[in-house]
Design a protein around this motif. Structure first.
Motif, mmCIF file in Angstrom:
data_model
loop_
_atom_site.group_PDB
_atom_site.id
_atom_site.type_symbol
_atom_site.label_atom_id
_atom_site.label_comp_id
_atom_site.label_asym_id
_atom_site.label_seq_id
_atom_site.Cartn_x
_atom_site.Cartn_y
_atom_site.Cartn_z
ATOM 1 N N ALA A 8 -12.214 -32.798 6.766
ATOM 2 C CA ALA A 8 -12.089 -31.425 6.251
ATOM 3 C C ALA A 8 -10.631 -30.976 6.276
ATOM 4 O O ALA A 8 -10.141 -30.376 5.312
ATOM 5 N N CYS A 9 -9.922 -31.267 7.345
ATOM 6 C CA CYS A 9 -8.500 -30.914 7.425
ATOM 7 C C CYS A 9 -7.697 -31.667 6.367
ATOM 8 O O CYS A 9 -6.771 -31.114 5.756
ATOM 9 N N PHE A 91 -16.383 -22.119 -1.285
ATOM 10 C CA PHE A 91 -14.946 -21.956 -1.509
ATOM 11 C C PHE A 91 -14.606 -20.519 -1.867
ATOM 12 O O PHE A 91 -13.581 -20.000 -1.443
ATOM 13 N N THR A 92 -15.469 -19.881 -2.634
ATOM 14 C CA THR A 92 -15.228 -18.483 -3.015
ATOM 15 C C THR A 92 -15.681 -17.517 -1.939
ATOM 16 O O THR A 92 -15.516 -16.313 -2.092
ATOM 17 N N THR A 93 -16.250 -18.014 -0.884
ATOM 18 C CA THR A 93 -16.794 -17.268 0.255
ATOM 19 C C THR A 93 -17.887 -16.288 -0.153
ATOM 20 O O THR A 93 -18.127 -15.298 0.532
ATOM 21 N N VAL A 94 -18.565 -16.582 -1.257
ATOM 22 C CA VAL A 94 -19.710 -15.760 -1.667
ATOM 23 C C VAL A 94 -20.868 -16.023 -0.709
ATOM 24 O O VAL A 94 -21.487 -15.100 -0.199
ATOM 25 N N GLY A 95 -21.155 -17.310 -0.467
ATOM 26 C CA GLY A 95 -22.145 -17.696 0.523
ATOM 27 C C GLY A 95 -23.550 -17.172 0.284
ATOM 28 O O GLY A 95 -24.103 -16.495 1.144
ATOM 29 N N VAL A 108 -18.197 -28.248 8.712
ATOM 30 C CA VAL A 108 -17.284 -28.639 7.638
ATOM 31 C C VAL A 108 -17.208 -27.524 6.591
ATOM 32 O O VAL A 108 -16.136 -27.211 6.072
ATOM 33 N N ALA A 109 -18.347 -26.913 6.288
ATOM 34 C CA ALA A 109 -18.384 -25.843 5.283
ATOM 35 C C ALA A 109 -17.515 -24.657 5.692
ATOM 36 O O ALA A 109 -16.919 -24.005 4.833
#
Length: 147
Positions: A8-9, A91-95, A108-109
């Motif tokens: 992930a990093c 990625f858009t943090t909509v979740g 990881v998410a």
């Protein structure tokens, strides 16, 4: 878990590099436009702004695809379509939460969400810098320091 978080990093490092390359190339193109077509950007700032925003979407799509490929290849999600959708939402943090990772993968998410937050913040800052340059440039012959 350490291996997954290390990956992930690594993905964060790759996406930051992609963003930096696109931003650098975009700024170089903007500078060339200002040098070669001196008044185009001044006369058509909306066209330049819209082009810039659309241009900055491309590295974000690449970033999302990289994360999606990781989820799919790691078999964290069964299809690439699900992986792409999950990656976009994360990625858009909509979740939305309609697709979730198993307990083994959920850490990881969170890294992807942080990655998106950083990239969107960076892109927004650069958009604002370009907008200020286009719309708030001093008119020729005017002195900003005079009252």
């Amino acid at each position: 878990m350490i291996l997954r978080l290390s990956i992930a990093c690594g993905l964060i490092a790759i996406t930051v590099a992609i963003q930096a390359l696109f931003m650098s190339a975009g700024l170089s193109a903007l500078r060339r436009l200002e040098e070669n077509r001196k008044y185009f950007a001044q006369r058509h700032p909306t066209v330049v702004t819209v082009t810039w925003v659309i241009y900055l979407i491309f590295p974000i799509i690449i970033d999302v695809c990289l994360w999606a490929a990781f989820y799919y290849l790691a078999k964290a999600l069964p299809t690439f379509e699900e992986s792409f959708y999950f990656s976009t939402v994360t990625f858009t943090t909509v979740g939305y939460g309609d697709i979730v990772l198993s307990k083994d993968w959920r850490h990881v998410a969170t890294f992807e969400a942080v990655n998106g937050w950083i990239i969107f913040g960076w892109a927004t800052a650069l958009m604002m810098a370009v907008i200020q340059r286009l719309y708030f440039r001093a008119e020729p012959g005017l002195d900003r320091h005079r009252d």
